[in-house]
Write a protein that holds these residues in place. Structure first.
Motif, short mmCIF file in Angstrom:
data_model
loop_
_atom_site.label_atom_id
_atom_site.label_comp_id
_atom_site.label_asym_id
_atom_site.label_seq_id
_atom_site.Cartn_x
_atom_site.Cartn_y
_atom_site.Cartn_z
N MET A 1 0.84 -1.18 0.00
CA MET A 1 0.00 0.00 0.00
C MET A 1 0.88 1.24 0.00
N SER A 2 0.48 2.24 -0.67
CA SER A 2 1.18 3.51 -0.73
C SER A 2 1.12 4.20 0.63
N ASP A 3 2.15 5.00 0.94
CA ASP A 3 2.13 5.79 2.16
C ASP A 3 1.18 6.97 2.04
N ASN A 4 0.66 7.19 0.87
CA ASN A 4 -0.23 8.31 0.60
C ASN A 4 -1.67 7.90 0.87
N LYS A 5 -2.02 7.69 2.13
CA LYS A 5 -3.36 7.24 2.49
C LYS A 5 -4.38 8.31 2.18
N LEU A 6 -5.56 7.87 1.81
CA LEU A 6 -6.67 8.79 1.55
C LEU A 6 -7.69 8.74 2.67
N VAL A 7 -8.12 7.53 3.00
CA VAL A 7 -9.16 7.34 4.02
C VAL A 7 -8.86 6.04 4.75
N SER A 8 -9.10 5.98 6.03
CA SER A 8 -8.97 4.72 6.75
C SER A 8 -10.07 4.63 7.80
N VAL A 9 -10.31 3.42 8.23
CA VAL A 9 -11.25 3.18 9.32
C VAL A 9 -10.43 2.60 10.45
N GLU A 10 -10.58 3.19 11.63
CA GLU A 10 -9.77 2.81 12.77
C GLU A 10 -10.68 2.36 13.90
N ILE A 17 -12.52 0.28 33.84
CA ILE A 17 -12.12 -0.55 34.98
C ILE A 17 -13.15 -0.53 36.11
N THR A 18 -13.98 0.50 36.18
CA THR A 18 -14.98 0.54 37.24
C THR A 18 -16.18 -0.35 36.95
N SER A 19 -16.57 -0.43 35.67
CA SER A 19 -17.73 -1.27 35.34
C SER A 19 -17.33 -2.63 34.79
N GLY A 20 -16.08 -2.75 34.32
CA GLY A 20 -15.63 -4.00 33.73
C GLY A 20 -16.13 -4.21 32.31
N LYS A 21 -16.67 -3.17 31.70
CA LYS A 21 -17.21 -3.30 30.35
C LYS A 21 -16.22 -2.77 29.32
N SER A 22 -16.21 -3.46 28.18
CA SER A 22 -15.38 -3.02 27.05
C SER A 22 -16.27 -2.42 25.99
N GLU A 23 -15.73 -1.47 25.28
CA GLU A 23 -16.45 -0.83 24.20
C GLU A 23 -15.49 -0.63 23.03
N THR A 24 -15.96 -0.97 21.84
CA THR A 24 -15.17 -0.74 20.64
C THR A 24 -15.75 0.47 19.93
N ARG A 25 -14.89 1.40 19.61
CA ARG A 25 -15.31 2.60 18.87
C ARG A 25 -14.67 2.54 17.49
N ILE A 26 -15.43 2.97 16.49
CA ILE A 26 -14.95 2.94 15.11
C ILE A 26 -14.92 4.36 14.58
N PHE A 27 -13.82 4.71 13.92
CA PHE A 27 -13.64 6.05 13.37
C PHE A 27 -13.33 5.95 11.88
N VAL A 28 -13.92 6.82 11.08
CA VAL A 28 -13.54 6.97 9.68
C VAL A 28 -12.64 8.19 9.62
N LYS A 29 -11.41 8.00 9.16
CA LYS A 29 -10.44 9.09 9.10
C LYS A 29 -10.19 9.48 7.65
N MET A 30 -10.26 10.77 7.39
CA MET A 30 -9.93 11.28 6.07
C MET A 30 -8.57 11.95 6.16
N TYR A 31 -7.67 11.55 5.30
CA TYR A 31 -6.34 12.15 5.25
C TYR A 31 -6.36 13.34 4.30
N VAL A 32 -5.48 14.29 4.52
CA VAL A 32 -5.38 15.47 3.66
C VAL A 32 -5.13 15.05 2.21
N SER A 33 -4.43 13.94 2.02
CA SER A 33 -4.16 13.48 0.65
C SER A 33 -5.43 13.14 -0.11
N ALA A 34 -6.53 12.83 0.58
CA ALA A 34 -7.80 12.58 -0.11
C ALA A 34 -8.27 13.84 -0.81
N VAL A 35 -7.96 14.99 -0.24
CA VAL A 35 -8.28 16.27 -0.87
C VAL A 35 -7.25 16.57 -1.95
#
Length: 136
Positions: A1-10, A17-35
């Motif tokens: 893959m090129s180092d010139n990323k356009l968009v990624s999902v992270e 630790i207080t509730s013992g619950k885990s949560e997964t968060r998903i982010f869509v990231k736009m890189y300046v190179s997409a513009v």
């Protein structure tokens, strides 16, 4: 893959630790190179917004299974308008290649259409978890 990323999902795993619950968060990231590479301008605002909504439903292989109503609700538009936007996105080509494909089949039992499956292709530069977007 090129180092010139356009968009990624992270993804980010968070453990409380207080509730013992885990949560997964998903982010869509736009890189300046997409513009700078012209993806955003070429795609246009409506297709970009629709792609981001579909990406929020994406699994590790780029597959998405939202209903038209879920897409419409996420975009705050009517179902019919969402359907037109998704069609426009599926018809769109970035550098001659599709970004999203839609597959739909009829149920053998009822002959009704089953929910559509959308696949966000690697050329879109969207990848989630350990998936690898392509630059070709």
């Amino acid at each position: 893959m090129s180092d010139n990323k356009l968009v990624s999902v992270e993804t980010q795993q968070e453990y409380d630790i207080t509730s013992g619950k885990s949560e997964t968060r998903i982010f869509v990231k736009m890189y300046v190179s997409a513009v700078k590479n012209g993806l955003i301008a070429d795609m246009g605002a409506e297709r970009w917004q629709t792609l981001c909504v579909l990406a929020s439903f994406m699994d590790a292989e780029g597959r998405c299974y939202p209903t038209q109503y879920q897409i419409a609700s996420a975009l705050n538009i009517r179902r019919e308008t969402a359907n037109r936007r998704v069609k426009s996105l599926c018809d769109y080509r970035w550098q001659g290649r599709p970004v999203v494909i839609k597959e739909q089949a009829r149920s053998n039992d009822t002959q009704r259409w089953e929910n559509a499956r959308y696949t966000i292709l690697p050329v879109s530069q969207l990848a989630i978890f350990d998936g690898q977007p392509s630059d070709a």
